[in-house]
Scaffold this motif. Structure first.
Motif, PDB file in Angstrom:
ATOM      1  N   LEU A 136      39.537  31.282  38.023  1.00 21.87           N
ATOM      2  CA  LEU A 136      40.814  31.632  38.197  1.00 21.87           C
ATOM      3  C   LEU A 136      41.274  32.206  37.812  1.00 21.87           C
ATOM      4  O   LEU A 136      41.975  33.342  37.468  1.00 21.87           O
ATOM      5  CB  LEU A 136      40.957  30.430  39.539  1.00 21.87           C
ATOM      6  CG  LEU A 136      40.609  29.897  41.070  1.00 21.87           C
ATOM      7  CD1 LEU A 136      41.078  28.942  41.606  1.00 21.87           C
ATOM      8  CD2 LEU A 136      40.321  31.003  41.725  1.00 21.87           C
ATOM      9  N   ALA A 137      41.591  30.830  36.480  1.00 23.35           N
ATOM     10  CA  ALA A 137      42.784  31.658  35.806  1.00 23.35           C
ATOM     11  C   ALA A 137      42.334  32.990  34.936  1.00 23.35           C
ATOM     12  O   ALA A 137      43.063  33.450  33.838  1.00 23.35           O
ATOM     13  CB  ALA A 137      42.523  30.447  34.183  1.00 23.35           C
ATOM     14  N   ALA A 138      40.636  32.607  34.673  1.00 22.67           N
ATOM     15  CA  ALA A 138      39.815  34.421  33.740  1.00 22.67           C
ATOM     16  C   ALA A 138      40.571  35.416  34.705  1.00 22.67           C
ATOM     17  O   ALA A 138      40.344  36.425  33.897  1.00 22.67           O
ATOM     18  CB  ALA A 138      38.371  33.702  33.556  1.00 22.67           C
ATOM     19  N   ASP A 139      39.881  35.377  35.916  1.00 23.58           N
ATOM     20  CA  ASP A 139      40.878  36.588  36.493  1.00 23.58           C
ATOM     21  C   ASP A 139      42.143  36.965  37.094  1.00 23.58           C
ATOM     22  O   ASP A 139      42.374  37.628  37.207  1.00 23.58           O
ATOM     23  CB  ASP A 139      40.056  35.718  38.245  1.00 23.58           C
ATOM     24  CG  ASP A 139      39.005  35.706  38.350  1.00 23.58           C
ATOM     25  OD1 ASP A 139      37.823  36.296  37.979  1.00 23.58           O
ATOM     26  OD2 ASP A 139      38.122  34.813  39.366  1.00 23.58           O
ATOM     27  N   GLY A 140      42.763  35.908  36.093  1.00 26.69           N
ATOM     28  CA  GLY A 140      44.248  36.135  36.294  1.00 26.69           C
ATOM     29  C   GLY A 140      45.063  35.759  36.638  1.00 26.69           C
ATOM     30  O   GLY A 140      46.487  36.381  36.686  1.00 26.69           O
TER      31      GLY A 140
ATOM     32  N   ARG B 143      36.689  31.184  44.515  1.00 29.24           N
ATOM     33  CA  ARG B 143      36.986  32.001  43.710  1.00 29.24           C
ATOM     34  C   ARG B 143      36.591  33.175  44.585  1.00 29.24           C
ATOM     35  O   ARG B 143      36.893  34.085  44.460  1.00 29.24           O
ATOM     36  CB  ARG B 143      36.233  32.471  42.248  1.00 29.24           C
ATOM     37  CG  ARG B 143      35.836  33.084  40.945  1.00 29.24           C
ATOM     38  CD  ARG B 143      35.673  33.082  40.698  1.00 29.24           C
ATOM     39  NE  ARG B 143      35.723  33.826  39.314  1.00 29.24           N
ATOM     40  CZ  ARG B 143      34.544  34.440  38.403  1.00 29.24           C
ATOM     41  NH1 ARG B 143      33.470  33.275  38.069  1.00 29.24           N
ATOM     42  NH2 ARG B 143      34.859  35.460  37.531  1.00 29.24           N
ATOM     43  N   ALA B 144      35.437  32.908  45.302  1.00 32.81           N
ATOM     44  CA  ALA B 144      35.475  33.913  46.417  1.00 32.81           C
ATOM     45  C   ALA B 144      36.668  34.083  46.934  1.00 32.81           C
ATOM     46  O   ALA B 144      36.412  35.069  47.598  1.00 32.81           O
ATOM     47  CB  ALA B 144      33.631  34.142  46.919  1.00 32.81           C
ATOM     48  N   LEU B 145      37.187  33.333  47.547  1.00 32.39           N
ATOM     49  CA  LEU B 145      37.879  33.900  48.562  1.00 32.39           C
ATOM     50  C   LEU B 145      39.187  34.439  47.886  1.00 32.39           C
ATOM     51  O   LEU B 145      39.996  35.621  49.050  1.00 32.39           O
ATOM     52  CB  LEU B 145      38.797  32.120  49.015  1.00 32.39           C
ATOM     53  CG  LEU B 145      39.574  32.034  50.111  1.00 32.39           C
ATOM     54  CD1 LEU B 145      39.699  31.008  50.939  1.00 32.39           C
ATOM     55  CD2 LEU B 145      41.264  32.380  49.268  1.00 32.39           C
ATOM     56  N   PHE B 146      39.344  34.123  46.722  1.00 30.36           N
ATOM     57  CA  PHE B 146      40.829  34.453  46.099  1.00 30.36           C
ATOM     58  C   PHE B 146      40.305  36.380  45.504  1.00 30.36           C
ATOM     59  O   PHE B 146      40.635  37.137  45.678  1.00 30.36           O
ATOM     60  CB  PHE B 146      41.252  34.373  44.980  1.00 30.36           C
ATOM     61  CG  PHE B 146      42.338  32.729  45.565  1.00 30.36           C
ATOM     62  CD1 PHE B 146      43.384  33.114  45.802  1.00 30.36           C
ATOM     63  CD2 PHE B 146      41.366  31.884  46.081  1.00 30.36           C
ATOM     64  CE1 PHE B 146      44.822  31.930  46.239  1.00 30.36           C
ATOM     65  CE2 PHE B 146      42.176  30.485  46.460  1.00 30.36           C
ATOM     66  CZ  PHE B 146      43.966  30.416  46.472  1.00 30.36           C
ATOM     67  N   ALA B 147      38.293  35.985  45.645  1.00 27.76           N
ATOM     68  CA  ALA B 147      38.528  37.639  45.093  1.00 27.76           C
ATOM     69  C   ALA B 147      38.340  38.632  46.541  1.00 27.76           C
ATOM     70  O   ALA B 147      38.899  39.731  46.302  1.00 27.76           O
ATOM     71  CB  ALA B 147      36.833  37.879  44.626  1.00 27.76           C
TER      72      ALA B 147
ATOM     73  N   MET C  34      47.516  39.690  41.078  1.00 24.69           N
ATOM     74  CA  MET C  34      46.570  39.195  41.415  1.00 24.69           C
ATOM     75  C   MET C  34      47.941  37.498  41.798  1.00 24.69           C
ATOM     76  O   MET C  34      48.909  37.798  41.903  1.00 24.69           O
ATOM     77  CB  MET C  34      46.796  38.089  39.971  1.00 24.69           C
ATOM     78  CG  MET C  34      45.726  38.874  39.068  1.00 24.69           C
ATOM     79  SD  MET C  34      43.842  38.717  39.934  1.00 24.69           S
ATOM     80  CE  MET C  34      43.395  39.748  41.152  1.00 24.69           C
ATOM     81  N   ALA C  35      48.058  36.202  42.204  1.00 18.84           N
ATOM     82  CA  ALA C  35      48.218  35.450  42.905  1.00 18.84           C
ATOM     83  C   ALA C  35      48.649  33.834  41.649  1.00 18.84           C
ATOM     84  O   ALA C  35      48.073  33.533  41.083  1.00 18.84           O
ATOM     85  CB  ALA C  35      47.511  34.806  44.047  1.00 18.84           C
ATOM     86  N   THR C  36      50.222  33.296  42.659  1.00 15.35           N
ATOM     87  CA  THR C  36      50.117  31.981  41.860  1.00 15.35           C
ATOM     88  C   THR C  36      49.171  31.400  42.842  1.00 15.35           C
ATOM     89  O   THR C  36      49.857  31.312  43.894  1.00 15.35           O
ATOM     90  CB  THR C  36      51.791  31.886  41.831  1.00 15.35           C
ATOM     91  OG1 THR C  36      51.782  32.861  40.737  1.00 15.35           O
ATOM     92  CG2 THR C  36      52.326  30.405  40.978  1.00 15.35           C
ATOM     93  N   ILE C  37      48.802  30.466  42.886  1.00 14.95           N
ATOM     94  CA  ILE C  37      48.107  29.469  42.952  1.00 14.95           C
ATOM     95  C   ILE C  37      48.314  28.056  42.510  1.00 14.95           C
ATOM     96  O   ILE C  37      48.244  27.511  41.076  1.00 14.95           O
ATOM     97  CB  ILE C  37      45.942  29.323  42.822  1.00 14.95           C
ATOM     98  CG1 ILE C  37      45.969  30.861  42.666  1.00 14.95           C
ATOM     99  CG2 ILE C  37      45.754  28.414  43.568  1.00 14.95           C
ATOM    100  CD1 ILE C  37      44.431  30.580  42.757  1.00 14.95           C
TER     101      ILE C  37
END
Length: 215
Positions: free
Chosen positions: A94-98, A207-211, A1-4
Motif C-alpha cells: 500500500l505504501a508502494a502504491d502511494g 491491496r485489491a480493495l484499495f486498487a 491516493m488515500a490516507t489509511i
C-alpha cells in the motif's frame, strides 16, 4: 491516493497474550478475582479505563488498575504479540502504491510507538496516534480527530481499517469510509452491525480493495 489509518491490536498484531497477561497482573496486584479467559478478550479494543470501570467501580481503583497494567506492559507486555501473516507485505504494498499510512489506536501512545518502531514494516507509517496516558484522548472518534488534525487531513480523504466496532464507529463519526478486518477480535457480525463500508477476509484483500476503491 488515500490516507489509511490502521488500528493496531487485532489488525496489525495479535496482541492477546500481552494484553490479557497485563490485565491479570493488574487484578492480582489489586487482590481482585481474575476474570475468565473469554471475558479477558474484551480488554482488546476498548480504552483500558472503560474495561476496568465496570469490574472495579471506584475511580481510584480503576486508576490503580491502569497503573498496574502499564507496569507490566512497560517491561514485558509490549513485546508479547505476533504479527498477522501477510500484513507486513500488504502494508509495504500500500505504501508502494502511494497511499499515506498511519496507526490510530486506543493503546497508550508511547507503548504503541514502541511496538510500531519494532515491527519490520513499521517504517511505512507516517505517524502513530494513540491514547494519552491521562485518558484525555482514548476513544476512537477523538483519536481519529487527533490524527486528522496532526496530519492536516480532511476525513473524506481517509479510511479507517480495524477489527472492532469502535474502529468503525470512530470512522462513521467523521463521515469516513472504513474496512472491517475479519482476522482480528471483532468478527463479521460485529463489524457489519457497526456499519463497516467494506470487509476484508485477509490482509491480501486490502491491496485489491484499495486498487479498486474510489481513493
Amino acid at each position: 491516493m488515500a490516507t489509511i489509518f490502521f488500528d493496531l491490536d487485532g489488525t496489525l498484531i495479535d496482541s492477546i497474550e500481552g494484553i490479557t497477561r497485563c490485565v491479570v497482573h493488574a487484578f492480582e496486584r489489586l487482590g481482585e478475582p481474575v476474570p475468565g479467559e473469554h471475558e479477558l478478550r474484551g480488554w482488546i479494543g476498548p480504552p483500558l479505563r472503560d474495561s476496568f470501570a465496570p469490574k472495579l467501580g471506584d475511580p481510584a481503583r480503576v486508576e490503580r488498575a491502569v497503573e498496574f497494567y502499564r507496569e507490566r506492559f512497560e517491561t514485558d507486555g509490549w513485546r508479547e504479540h505476533a504479527v498477522y501473516a501477510g500484513i507486513g507485505d500488504t502494508v509495504a504494498a500500500l505504501a508502494a502504491d502511494g497511499h499515506r499510512l498511519a496507526v490510530v489506536t486506543a493503546k497508550n501512545e508511547p507503548h504503541a510507538r514502541r511496538i510500531v518502531e519494532h515491527l519490520p514494516f513499521g517504517g511505512h507509517f507516517e505517524d502513530v496516534i494513540g491514547a494519552t496516558p491521562c485518558g484525555r484522548l482514548s476513544h476512537k472518534p477523538e483519536l481519529i480527530g487527533e490524527a486528522l488534525a496532526r496530519l492536516g487531513l480532511a476525513a473524506d480523504a481517509c479510511w479507517m481499517i480495524g477489527d472492532r466496532h469502535m474502529d468503525i464507529h470512530g470512522a462513521r463519526h467523521h463521515g469516513m469510509p472504513s474496512v472491517g478486518v475479519l482476522w482480528g477480535f471483532g468478527g463479521e457480525a460485529e463489524l457489519r452491525e457497526a456499519g463497516a463500508t467494506h470487509l476484508a477476509e485477509s490482509p491480501a484483500g486490502l491491496r485489491a480493495l484499495f486498487a479498486t476503491a474510489a481513493c
